[in-house]
Design an enzyme around this catalytic site. Structure first.
Site, PDB file in Angstrom:
ATOM      1  N   VAL A  28     -16.677 -57.911  64.518  1.00  0.00           N
ATOM      2  CA  VAL A  28     -16.997 -58.519  63.224  1.00  0.00           C
ATOM      3  C   VAL A  28     -16.120 -57.836  62.177  1.00  0.00           C
ATOM      4  O   VAL A  28     -16.140 -56.610  62.038  1.00  0.00           O
ATOM      5  CB  VAL A  28     -18.491 -58.376  62.869  1.00  0.00           C
ATOM      6  CG1 VAL A  28     -18.764 -58.904  61.463  1.00  0.00           C
ATOM      7  CG2 VAL A  28     -19.358 -59.125  63.882  1.00  0.00           C
TER       8      VAL A  28
ATOM      9  N   ALA B 177     -15.153 -53.105  59.540  1.00  0.00           N
ATOM     10  CA  ALA B 177     -15.278 -53.935  60.745  1.00  0.00           C
ATOM     11  C   ALA B 177     -16.046 -53.145  61.788  1.00  0.00           C
ATOM     12  O   ALA B 177     -16.244 -51.927  61.634  1.00  0.00           O
ATOM     13  CB  ALA B 177     -13.899 -54.293  61.302  1.00  0.00           C
ATOM     14  N   LYS B 178     -16.516 -53.795  62.804  1.00  0.00           N
ATOM     15  CA  LYS B 178     -17.126 -53.084  63.942  1.00  0.00           C
ATOM     16  C   LYS B 178     -17.049 -54.000  65.150  1.00  0.00           C
ATOM     17  O   LYS B 178     -17.064 -55.227  65.007  1.00  0.00           O
ATOM     18  CB  LYS B 178     -18.594 -52.755  63.644  1.00  0.00           C
ATOM     19  CG  LYS B 178     -19.145 -51.649  64.507  1.00  0.00           C
ATOM     20  CD  LYS B 178     -18.820 -50.293  63.902  1.00  0.00           C
ATOM     21  CE  LYS B 178     -19.526 -49.166  64.587  1.00  0.00           C
ATOM     22  NZ  LYS B 178     -19.548 -47.976  63.722  1.00  0.00           N
ATOM     23  N   GLY B 179     -16.989 -53.385  66.322  1.00  0.00           N
ATOM     24  CA  GLY B 179     -16.951 -54.192  67.540  1.00  0.00           C
ATOM     25  C   GLY B 179     -17.844 -53.602  68.602  1.00  0.00           C
ATOM     26  O   GLY B 179     -18.377 -52.500  68.434  1.00  0.00           O
TER      27      GLY B 179
END
Ligand SMILES: NC(=O)C1=CN([C@@H]2O[C@H](COP(=O)(O)OP(=O)(O)OC[C@H]3O[C@@H](n4cnc5c(N)ncnc54)[C@H](O)[C@@H]3O)[C@@H](O)[C@H]2O)C=CC1
Ligand SMILES: O=C(O)CCC(=O)C(=O)O
EC number: 1.4.1.3
Length: 411
Positions: free
Chosen positions: A56, A101-103
């Site tokens: 995201v 962001a992060k995943g």
């Protein structure tokens, strides 16, 4: 409370304190892009297995999006969304030129072999390589990932785009990683805790600490706190919890944990119930594992005077209210654990400049950034008459809002 609902609630409270108009508020909350990919790999036994991966990208008003990649069986879209949003406010609190962001991949990394993890990481990278980049979105380690994971991403990404060390941070030093990045989140926790305690005429020395989580962040925090004279009296990880009121021998616990894949069975203390670790008698509680662990069910039983949020969103808003009434001070995640992304920024800068800093410079700069973030947060607390969480949120949200307006994006 769901992680996204909790994070968005904090954001909305900050937006209200700042008096943001509703259009701007909405544009800051909605993520820029949400990516979901299916990653199918051959297992070592020849069967095929599929895992869902997410990235995201929440906001890029202040610079390239930045944030870790998590491998954990509970990874799901709302949580990744919340974590990405937190990164946007965190990079702004740290005043580093990034967005958020992060995943994550929904998998149990402990159940996968090294070669399965490598295949999974490479397939994930193949699916998202066009959407990340040095000036677009720069991943880093989070729960369940480490420098080796970043090395695989770097290698896979470089097959498509040419050698690009700055596309990930938290890399092994041999591949352009920064000295001090491995310890950075824990060291940042130490600096932030020192700043908070100093306001109350206290220092780390003599305080009793309880830490949940003994991975990258928890183990470094435990080591550095011990070196600074603090007494770490209880620690838990996914395998169990151990307590010694005279202080745990952290070096021995590190050795035991490395040899036994966890702290269970450590003989330098008494085994205690992991579920009651957070409510142990202590001065400072450091959650350094999962989100949502401090909630309305256990907040009233917490005995610590200070909570330092090394983990991301460990405290539910309902618990915040209960703890505030009890007079417990909470140093929020977007400030307390910002040391990791701050040294990631130093790593990215070093990669782009092609010039490596020594570790002393990294740690010195980290202290400057952590101290400044704490001071700026306190200033927001004074001007908005709010607690430290809202101080940090208003600081971060205000900086992102200003950049958004300057870029003409609010309409
Ligand atoms: N690695 C980094 O640089 C940063 C990490 N964080 C946050 O810090 C937290 C920890 O991350 P890392 O240390 O990197 O992860 P890690 O994967 O290295 O370690 C996680 C630790 O949590 C423990 N754990 C898992 N479930 C648990 C449970 N139910 N009870 C007790 N312990 C449990 C694991 O056994 C392990 O010791 C996460 O919330 C992460 O998002 C935040 C900022 C930066
Ligand atoms: O080092 C980074 O870029 C991000 C670390 C991270 O995921 C976090 O701060 O939660």
């Amino acid at each position: 409370m769901n992680a996204l609902a909790a994070t968005s609630r904090n954001f909305k409270q900050a937006a209200k304190l700042l008096g943001l108009d509703s259009k701007l508020e909405k544009s800051l909350l909605i993520p820029f892009r949400e990516i979901k990919v299916e990653c199918t790999i051959p297992k070592d036994d020849g069967t095929l297995a599929s895992y869902v991966g997410f990235r995201v990208q929440h906001d890029n008003a202040r610079g390239p999006m930045k944030g870790g990649i998590r491998y954990h069986h509970e990874v799901e879209p709302d949580e990744v969304n919340a974590l990405a949003q937190l990164m946007t406010w965190k990079t702004a609190v740290a005043n580093i030129p990034y967005g958020g962001a992060k995943g994550g991949i929904g998998c149990s990394p402990g159940d996968l072999s090294i070669s399965e993890l490598e295949r999974l990481t490479r397939v994930f990278t193949q699916k998202i390589h066009d959407l990340i980049g040095i000036h677009t979105d720069v991943p880093a380690p989070d729960m369940g990932t480490n420098g080796q994971t970043m090395a695989w991403i770097l290698d896979e990404y470089s097959k498509f785009h040419g050698y690009s060390p700055a596309v990930v941070t938290g890399k092994p030093v041999d591949l352009g990683g920064s000295l001090g990045r491995d310890a950075a989140t824990g060291r940042g926790v130490l600096f932030a805790t020192e700043a908070l305690l100093a306001e109350h005429g206290k220092s780390i020395a003599g305080q009793r600490f309880v830490i949940q989580g003994f991975g990258n962040v928890g183990s470094w925090a435990a080591q550095l706190i011990t070196e600074a004279g603090g007494k770490v009296i209880a620690i838990s990880d996914v395998t169990g919890a151990v307590k010694n009121i005279n202080g745990l021998d952290i070096a021995k616990l590190m050795k035991h944990s490395a040899e036994n894949r966890g702290i269970k069975g450590f003989e330098g203390g008494d085994a205690v119930d992991s579920n009651s670790l957070l409510t142990e008698e202590c001065d400072v509680l450091i959650p350094a594992a999962l989100g949502g662990v401090i909630n309305k069910d256990n907040a009233d039983d917490i005995k610590a005077k200070y909570i330092i949020e090394a983990a991301n969103h460990p405290t539910d808003p309902e618990a915040d209210e209960i703890l505030a009434k009890k007079g417990v001070l909470i140093l929020p995640d977007i400030l307390a654990n910002s040391g990791g992304v701050t040294v990631s920024y130093f790593e990215w800068v070093q990669n782009i400049q092609g010039f490596m800093w020594d570790e002393e410079k990294v740690n010195r700069e980290l202290k400057t950034y952590m101290t400044r973030a704490f001071r700026d947060t306190k200033e927001m607390c004074s001007s908005h008459h709010c607690d430290l969480r809202m101080g940090a949120f208003t600081l971060g949200v205000n900086r992102v809002a200003r950049a958004t307006v300057l870029r003409g994006w609010e309409a």
